[in-house]
Structure formats: structure tokens, C-alpha cells
Design an enzyme around this catalytic site. Sequence first.
Site, PDB file in Angstrom:
ATOM      1  N   GLN A  47      -3.329  11.049  -8.949  1.00  0.00           N
ATOM      2  CA  GLN A  47      -3.021   9.671  -9.315  1.00  0.00           C
ATOM      3  C   GLN A  47      -3.959   9.219 -10.424  1.00  0.00           C
ATOM      4  O   GLN A  47      -5.185   9.253 -10.288  1.00  0.00           O
ATOM      5  CB  GLN A  47      -3.186   8.772  -8.091  1.00  0.00           C
ATOM      6  CG  GLN A  47      -3.470   7.296  -8.351  1.00  0.00           C
ATOM      7  CD  GLN A  47      -2.252   6.563  -8.860  1.00  0.00           C
ATOM      8  OE1 GLN A  47      -2.062   6.443 -10.067  1.00  0.00           O
ATOM      9  NE2 GLN A  47      -1.431   6.082  -7.950  1.00  0.00           N
ATOM     10  N   GLU A  74       1.617   3.852  -4.440  1.00  0.00           N
ATOM     11  CA  GLU A  74       0.416   3.996  -3.616  1.00  0.00           C
ATOM     12  C   GLU A  74      -0.174   2.644  -3.231  1.00  0.00           C
ATOM     13  O   GLU A  74      -0.676   2.486  -2.125  1.00  0.00           O
ATOM     14  CB  GLU A  74      -0.636   4.851  -4.319  1.00  0.00           C
ATOM     15  CG  GLU A  74      -1.867   5.089  -3.444  1.00  0.00           C
ATOM     16  CD  GLU A  74      -2.849   6.101  -4.010  1.00  0.00           C
ATOM     17  OE1 GLU A  74      -4.019   6.103  -3.562  1.00  0.00           O
ATOM     18  OE2 GLU A  74      -2.457   6.879  -4.892  1.00  0.00           O
TER      19      GLU A  74
END
Length: 297
Positions: A52, A96
Site C-alpha cells: 500500500q 483500507e
Amino acid sequence: MAENKRDKRGLGRGLSALMADVAPVEDPSTDVPAGGHETVVAVELITPNEDQPRRTFDDEQLNDLANSIREKGIIQPLILRPHPRKANQYQIVAGERRWRAAQIANLHELPAIVRDYSETEMLEIAIIENIQRAELNSIEEAAGYRQLMDRFGHTQEKISEALGKSRSHIANLLRLLNLPDDVQEMVKGGSLSAGHARALVTADNASELARKIVKGGLSVRATEALVKSGGGARKSAPKAARGKDADTTALENDLSAATGLKISIDHGKSGESGRVSIDYPNLDDLDRICQLLSASR
């Protein structure tokens, strides 16, 4: 460099197509990405993407989102893919922040769209989602654009069209990546605004000026005046740099914006020859220069 080229060929999907997968919708059930299916997944079966691009999540913003989730639920489903290494688990492609906030809100199941994405597609979507949804600072946003250009070969024009950002906005942010690391950290930390940073891009002593700006609490306009005056910089600036015509300066700025690197052009005495200099702050940028030059062959 070979890996970079393989990624571009292997992606096989346009930026606009990937944008459709992460664009907000009023009714998520009517906009499932092709090849995917909507379902409900237990929170404990979901794991974040280790790659990420965004590493920090503001606690206050997460709590605000958690409060919204308690009141309205998850409006936009997460986008997941089957975990490549863990059976019966899923990896987050996009969402997320929602996943983290949902845990704060004590949700046990989340709506999700599951689709088989490659590693390359997953990274590209993560970058796009960060640019579109998260409250990034200017340096983080610029880094996102740079990743889309370097890793996936997208042009500023293509990014501008797909993300709904003006080309000048993208070009101006990319120039911020020419600033010294300590100045970029000040922008990330909030002690310098994007306006201050833009004014410092052309300064040879940007770090010194940035410290003065923060210490004195200077406005953007005062910063621009400080940079224009030299801000206490050494008076031995090269004559060639001071004497450049407007066309040469404009070309330098265009090339710097297009590459995200500081580029200077110095004409010889004859006016028919000269030198183009590219400054790189680290070895990663040197490698990127090599990739750009190799791609033109």
C-alpha cells in the site's frame, strides 16, 4: 528497467478502466467491475496490501469515518482479491481506510467486490485510490503521479483526463519533487504549504529559505518575495543563470515539470550549441533518467 517494461505490457488495461473500478457510486450493486462479484466478507478474513503506497492513517479521520459507518454503514464496498498466499483469505486492493474504520466501529462483516487482480493492477489501483480519495499532502500526491508515470508509463495528459485534474496542477505538483528532502518533509508535516513549496522550487538555497519561512511564519506572498530577492543566498550566482532569456527559462520549467527533475539549459557563446544539465537527488532518480533516455531509442 526490464521489469518496468514487463509491468507495462502485462497490465493490459487502460487507466480509465481502472478508474472505473474505484470511482465512488451511489448504488454499489449496480457497478460491479467486470469479472468481479459482490459479496460479504468477514473482517478477520481480510488483510491489507503490504505494498500500500499510503503508510500513515490519521487517527482523527479514521474515527470520523468510523462514526459515519456506525450511522450509515459501508456505502462503497471494498475491492478485494483472493490472497495469493493465504487460502480462504482476501487482500485489500482498494478500501483500507474503510476496513480500518469498520474495525473501530466494531463491524464484523463488510460488503466487498472480489476480483482477480495481478500484482501490477493492484498497485496501480492502490495509487489511484489514494490520489482520488485520501487527503494527501502535496508531496504524497505528486509521488502518486510520479509512480503512475514511471511504473506504468502514463503521460501527464492521460492522468489529467482520467483523474479529472488539470495538467498544470499535475505539472506544478511534480516540480515539488525537485525540492530537497528536508523541505519535502516540512510539506508532509504541514509546516510548509504547497504554495510555499512551489515558491521554493526555483531557489538554489531552498532548505535555508524554508527554515526562515517556518521560523518567521511568512505568508506565501512574502515567501515569493524572499525567493526573488535571493533570501540571503550567496551573491556569486552564475552570470549565465541570471542572464537567461524568457524562452529558455520557460523551456527549463516545462522540462522540469514533465520529468519531475531540475533541468537547466546553458547556451554557448555562439548561440548554436550548449549544454543541458539534469540534477538528480538520489540513485532512484538517476535510474529513472536512464529509463527515460532508453525509452526514446
